[in-house]
Structures are given as structure tokens and as C-alpha cells.
Design a protein around this motif. Sequence first.
Motif, short mmCIF file in Angstrom:
data_model
loop_
_atom_site.label_atom_id
_atom_site.label_comp_id
_atom_site.label_asym_id
_atom_site.label_seq_id
_atom_site.Cartn_x
_atom_site.Cartn_y
_atom_site.Cartn_z
N GLY A 463 0.80 -1.20 0.00
CA GLY A 463 0.00 0.00 0.00
C GLY A 463 0.84 1.26 0.00
O GLY A 463 2.06 1.23 -0.19
N ARG A 464 0.15 2.39 0.24
CA ARG A 464 0.81 3.69 0.19
C ARG A 464 0.98 4.32 1.55
O ARG A 464 1.40 5.47 1.65
CB ARG A 464 -0.01 4.64 -0.69
N GLU A 465 0.66 3.60 2.63
CA GLU A 465 0.72 4.17 3.96
C GLU A 465 1.58 3.30 4.86
O GLU A 465 1.63 2.08 4.72
CB GLU A 465 -0.70 4.31 4.54
N TRP A 466 2.24 3.96 5.80
CA TRP A 466 3.09 3.28 6.76
C TRP A 466 2.24 2.38 7.66
O TRP A 466 1.18 2.79 8.15
CB TRP A 466 3.82 4.32 7.59
N VAL A 467 2.70 1.15 7.88
CA VAL A 467 1.98 0.19 8.70
C VAL A 467 2.65 0.13 10.07
O VAL A 467 3.77 -0.39 10.19
CB VAL A 467 1.96 -1.21 8.06
N PRO A 468 2.01 0.65 11.12
CA PRO A 468 2.66 0.66 12.44
C PRO A 468 2.82 -0.76 13.00
O PRO A 468 1.98 -1.64 12.80
CB PRO A 468 1.71 1.49 13.31
N SER A 469 3.89 -0.95 13.74
CA SER A 469 4.18 -2.20 14.43
C SER A 469 5.11 -1.87 15.59
O SER A 469 5.67 -0.77 15.65
CB SER A 469 4.82 -3.21 13.48
N PRO A 470 5.31 -2.80 16.52
CA PRO A 470 6.25 -2.50 17.61
C PRO A 470 7.65 -2.18 17.13
O PRO A 470 8.38 -1.43 17.78
CB PRO A 470 6.22 -3.79 18.45
N GLU A 471 8.04 -2.73 15.98
CA GLU A 471 9.37 -2.44 15.44
C GLU A 471 9.38 -1.14 14.64
O GLU A 471 10.44 -0.52 14.49
CB GLU A 471 9.85 -3.59 14.55
N HIS A 472 8.25 -0.74 14.08
CA HIS A 472 8.17 0.47 13.26
C HIS A 472 6.94 1.28 13.71
O HIS A 472 5.93 1.33 13.02
CB HIS A 472 8.05 0.13 11.77
N PRO A 473 7.03 1.91 14.89
CA PRO A 473 5.83 2.53 15.47
C PRO A 473 5.44 3.84 14.79
O PRO A 473 6.25 4.50 14.13
CB PRO A 473 6.25 2.78 16.92
N ALA A 474 4.16 4.19 14.96
CA ALA A 474 3.69 5.51 14.57
C ALA A 474 4.21 6.54 15.57
O ALA A 474 4.56 6.21 16.72
CB ALA A 474 2.16 5.54 14.52
N VAL A 475 4.27 7.79 15.15
CA VAL A 475 4.77 8.87 16.00
C VAL A 475 3.63 9.86 16.21
O VAL A 475 3.07 10.40 15.25
CB VAL A 475 5.99 9.57 15.36
N ILE A 476 3.27 10.09 17.49
CA ILE A 476 2.23 11.05 17.84
C ILE A 476 2.91 12.19 18.60
O ILE A 476 3.48 11.98 19.68
CB ILE A 476 1.13 10.41 18.72
N VAL A 477 2.86 13.38 18.03
CA VAL A 477 3.51 14.55 18.61
C VAL A 477 2.44 15.41 19.29
O VAL A 477 1.53 15.92 18.63
CB VAL A 477 4.26 15.37 17.55
N PHE A 478 2.55 15.57 20.61
CA PHE A 478 1.62 16.40 21.39
C PHE A 478 2.26 17.78 21.59
O PHE A 478 3.38 17.88 22.10
CB PHE A 478 1.33 15.76 22.74
N VAL A 479 1.53 18.81 21.21
CA VAL A 479 2.03 20.19 21.31
C VAL A 479 1.03 21.00 22.12
O VAL A 479 -0.09 21.27 21.64
CB VAL A 479 2.25 20.82 19.93
#
Length: 734
Positions: A463-479
Motif C-alpha cells: 500500500g501507500r501508507e506506513w503500517v505501524p508495528s512494535p518495530e516500526h511505530p507511529a509517531v504522535i507529537v503532542f504540542v
Amino acid sequence: MTRAVVARVRAALLGWLGSFGVVVGSVAVTKSVTKRVVAWWVERVLRSPACLIASAWMRETVGSIRDWRVWPVLAEWVRSVVRAVWRVAGPSVRDAVGWLRHRAPGVVWRGVCWFARRAPRWTWRATVYALVGAWWVLSRTVRWASGHASYAGLVRQMDDDQRHGTAKRLREEWARMAALRSVLVLIVAVVVALVVTGVADKIGTAAAALITSGVFALVGRGVRSTPAGDDHGQDVIVHSGLDEPFPIADAHTRAEAADAVSRALRTEGVDLRMVGEAVRQGWGWEVPVILRRGTPSQVVDKLAALETTLDLPAGGAMASPDRTRRARVVIRLAERDPFLGLQAAPARTALPLVSRSITDRLQVGSVITGEPLALGLLGVHGVVIGDTGSGKSSTLCTLADAVTDCADATVWDLDPAGTGLDVLADSIERSERTRAGIEDALADALALAEVRPHLLRDMGMAGREWVPSPEHPAVIVFVDEYPRLSNAAKEMAVDILRIGRKARVSLLLASTEATSDTLGDAIADTTALKILHACRHADVRLVLGPSMLGDGWRPDRLNPASADSPEDAGCGYVYAPHYRDPVLSKFRPVSDEDTADRARQRAPHRPRVDAVSWEAARKRRHSNESGFTTGKGGRHRAVLALPSPRSGEPAGLDRMVVADVLAAFGDDERLWTVDLLARLADRHDRYAEWTPDDLAEALRPLGLSAVQIRQGDSNRRGYLRQAVSDALSRAERG
């Protein structure tokens, strides 16, 4: 003579001695037998293995119960309950004791006299109640059998709407239903008559008649209010007219609640077609209404007036239009706090640590309807708006607490003015508080957002989107406190909002206002998650759009916390996938101690940004160092490493340039090229030497070119704001 007497005495003594010996012998034999029986019982029963095990268990159990530490606590609880009960009942008990001591003599005679004086009046009242109850049962039975309540209103409505065919079908259905119900009523009447006759044969006609009269009297007493003269000082609420509104607190049945809402809305001038069935909630009522004409905004605009008419607390009236049926509006009347029982998450949960996934919907609170508030944060940018004291920081902490429990997502914490998410510091990957640190973190996040889509094939992701996993996690930035960021940080945040979704690099921003000079340009329009706590009327328009106020989105009616009262802190309206209706929600409160405990437990299991993405992002930033330029005031900003418009190489889309162009338009819909370049130069030194050809080259990837724009008597080439915005949207979707 003497010998005879002596012989008799001797014989008597011998007899007594013999009897005593027999008794002694019997006792000895009995004692011997008892000893043998006891010995057998002890040997065979008491000393058996089963009995020994049972006795040991009983001794252990009794000892543990005797030494149980809870006994003193339970005893104190019992004493507290007894004291509380005695404080309430003690005066009445003392009065009763005094009455028994001083008033009880002669009470029987006085009771007989008291009963004799009141018996005629009670008999008359019981007779009246019995007649009222019998008439009520008969009239309700006839009304139900005729079906008047179910069909008369509908038939009349169809006739008023000139729908004669539908009215005819309803009349035919009405006739069939009335015939069926009449037969059922007749059958039930015959059965009841047979039962009453059988009971009368068993207990007598007089007794059966008395019981029947008593039943009807109870029914009549329930449906007929007590006369005003017998209330003995109690308040009597009188509704002066047929359509006179009354407080919702006086509604004790669903029909009464619907009637109260109907009267209140008609008093306020709302044209209703009908009022649906009310639903009782723990905090009040939910009443759906159907409008005859107009829009739901007519009901929303009357909420403050309804609170007065129905005698509700401030903010207790809410309206939620039905998106599937425009004429239907659900009115919620909260007589008390609907989130009174909402508790903070426990320090330890039954689920394993870091067991959730960012791909799931995370429960972070509760909705007024009783359902849990579950939000999806995968690739979702969000904005939290609220006045000081409305609960913005607590909401960010609640969301971050849920994200840190995900095995495939990591949290970054940026706050230029406060402590941010320090309570979760043990489970947060990156935390920045200084201007330089925040800019560096956003530059890293932007670089991750840029490089990750190019790594999908190398990482084996379809696909065209990053697939989160424990080895390749998503990044959530809280501001938190977004308006306090530097201009360079804000510009990078805008870029992340535009390109971070596919890379699973998300931003969650918090701000006190939504104006363009505080929140930034076009930020609220690009976020899929919008959380509005107590805020201004204008903020709702800027974040959700001007029409949403009339659709029931009214966070401006909430009150932020004050010095000594929490008010509506933590409550707000959530606009997100699966939450498109204006229903009040509340985010789970945060307990600092429990939250810190959870963070410490999750720390060893928290994921980190994968080395492949991090190395690629660092290389991208290193290659971009030549693109760093000094802006006004000595601040630096990152420029994407794209070919220069003057290099002659095919240039890609520079989203930062497009964002600056859109911001330069301001409130104008069209600008000549010379004016647009002047505004860009004022915005940043990067554009100081740009020519019309440079601007055209930067916008060429969007398929745009300058067009003729007439202003007054002059006609020059320029650009249209809407055209640039539409072209950027098409490029983002592509």
C-alpha cells in the motif's frame, strides 16, 4: 416385744444396705459402660484422620477469622452506621417512648372515638374513589379498544397535509384494529367475570364486593389527585392553562416529560409536528421532537430560554439534530451532572502492559448517552481548543496515556510554556521545553514524514501508507500552548499536518483560541479530530464552520473551571470519525499518581522510532542543511531540499511555498502577481528576490499559471486563492 422390735429394725437396715449396694453396683456398671463408649468414640471417631483434618482446618479458620484485620474496620463502620441512624431516628424514638409513658393510657377509647368521627368521611371518599377508578378503567378500556389515541392524530395530520389516500388506508387499518381489540376486551371481560363469580362463591358476595370496591378505590386514588384541603400545608402545583408550560422536575412519567417539552417549545414559538417518546436517563430526559417547518437552529437558539421555562441548571438543555432526518431533533435535559460517576483510570488494569494498538479505537472518556468515548488516532491530526481552565492539558494527558499503552506508537511531548506531559515522562520517547529543542523535534518529525513514504517498499509494506508495528511505530507529537511556538516551528507544524498522515506522523495541538494569529493559517481545516472545550462563540465558527452552531455544536455554553469549582472542565464536543453528532462528552479525569505509576510500568516496554526511518530522516535533514536560511530576527527555518526554480532542473512540489502563498492572500480572493510577491517578501526573506517567473515555476507542479485579473480600470496577470487551494487539495489526494 423387745426382740421383735430389734428384729424388725435389723431387717430394715439390712434391706436399706442391700438397696444401696444395688444402686452402687448399677452406678459402677453404668460408669464402666460409659467409659467404654467414650473410649470407643474417641478412638474410632475423634482420632480418625478425617476428624483430625477437619478439626485442624476449623482451628485454623477460627484463628484466621479471629485475627482478621478487617474486624476493627467493620466494627467502626457498624458503629458509624448506628450513630448515623440514631441521629436521625433518636428524636422520634424518644418521642414514642414519652408518648407510651404519658399518653398511652386511654388511647384505645380515644382511637375508637377518632375512628367514629372519621368513618363516614372515609367511607364517602372510598366510594368516590371506587367510582372514579371504575370509570377510569372502563374509559381507558374503551379508548384502547377504539384505537383513538393511536390513529386519530395521524388521520387528522394526513387530512391536514392533503394526503387523503394515506388517511383512507389509516382509517381502514383503524377499523380492523378496533374490531380485533373489541373482541379481546370481550374475552377478557368474560374471564374476569367468571373469576369474580368463583371467588364470590368461596368467600361470599359481600366480601367479594368489598375487595372489588377496594381495588377500584386504589385505582381511583392513583389517578385522582388529593383535594387541596387535605394536603395539610403541602405545596400544590397548579398549571393554569391547557398549554401552560411546567418544570421538567414535575414530570414523573414519559408522557409527562414529552408534554412538558411540547408545551415549552410551543411557548417559545417552535412549530412542532409531534413529540416522540421520552427516554428516562440517570441525569434527566431525552426527548425527540419532529419539526413541522423551519430548521433545527430554531430549537438550538431557544436552549437558554428552555432552561428557564423547564427550570433547568445553566447549560442543562442540549439539542442534537438527526443527520439522517433533518426534521428530527433530540433534546437532552440534564437535571444533574451526567458525568458524575466518571472515574480516572486505575493504576493497574486487568489487561497486560502495552497491550493495545494504535490501529484500534482508544477509550478516553464517556459520552452523555452512556457510551464510551473511543477515538481513533492512527494517522489522525487533532486540535484541542478551550479557554483557560477548560481542561485542554488534562485532555492531552488522557490521550497520551491511552497512546502510551499502545505497543506500536510512540509519544513526543512539546510544550514551550508549561510542564506538558511530565506525569507520563517515563513512557514518553522525547520531551522538549525550549524553543531550540521544539524546533529540532519538529524538524525531525517533518523529516520522518518526508522519508517514510519512500521506504515502504524497502520495509515490505503493501500500500501507500506506513503500517505501524512494535518495530516500526507511529509517531504522535503532542504540542501544548501552540500559539507560543516560534514562526519556524509553526511552519514545520503546518507541513507535518499536510504530509504526515501517510507516514503515520501525527500532530495533536492545543490552543486557547482558534483565530488565525494564534492557531495559525488553515490548521483547523486540515485536522480530522477537533475537540472543543469551553470556548468562545467565534472559535466554534472558525474550527467547525459557521453553520455548525445552528446544528447544536455549542461548546460556548460550557463554563471553564473557577478557583473553587470544577464547573465543566473536561467536558466538550468532539468532532471526529464516528462522532459527527453534537453530543456532550467528557474526557476521563487524570490522577497524577496513578498515571505516573502506569508510565513507570510501561517504560521498559515502550517502542522507539525504528533505526531505518531515523537514519533516513537524519540523512534528509543533513542534506537540507544547505537549505536553511536565516529569517527575520535571526530565526532559522527548514526549507525542503528541492531543486531551485532557477536551476533548470524539474522541480517537485514545495508545499511550504504553497502554504505561504495561501497565507499571503489573507482575506483577498484574488491578487496580482506583483502584490502577491510583495506580501511573500514581507512574510519571509526567502522570497525577497523572487520574480514572477520564480513564483510561476513553484506553482507549476500544481498545474497553475497566472490569469488575467481586472481590478478597477487595470487588468494584470495574477492568481486566484480558490484555484491554488483546490489544486493543492487535488495534489494531496493524488
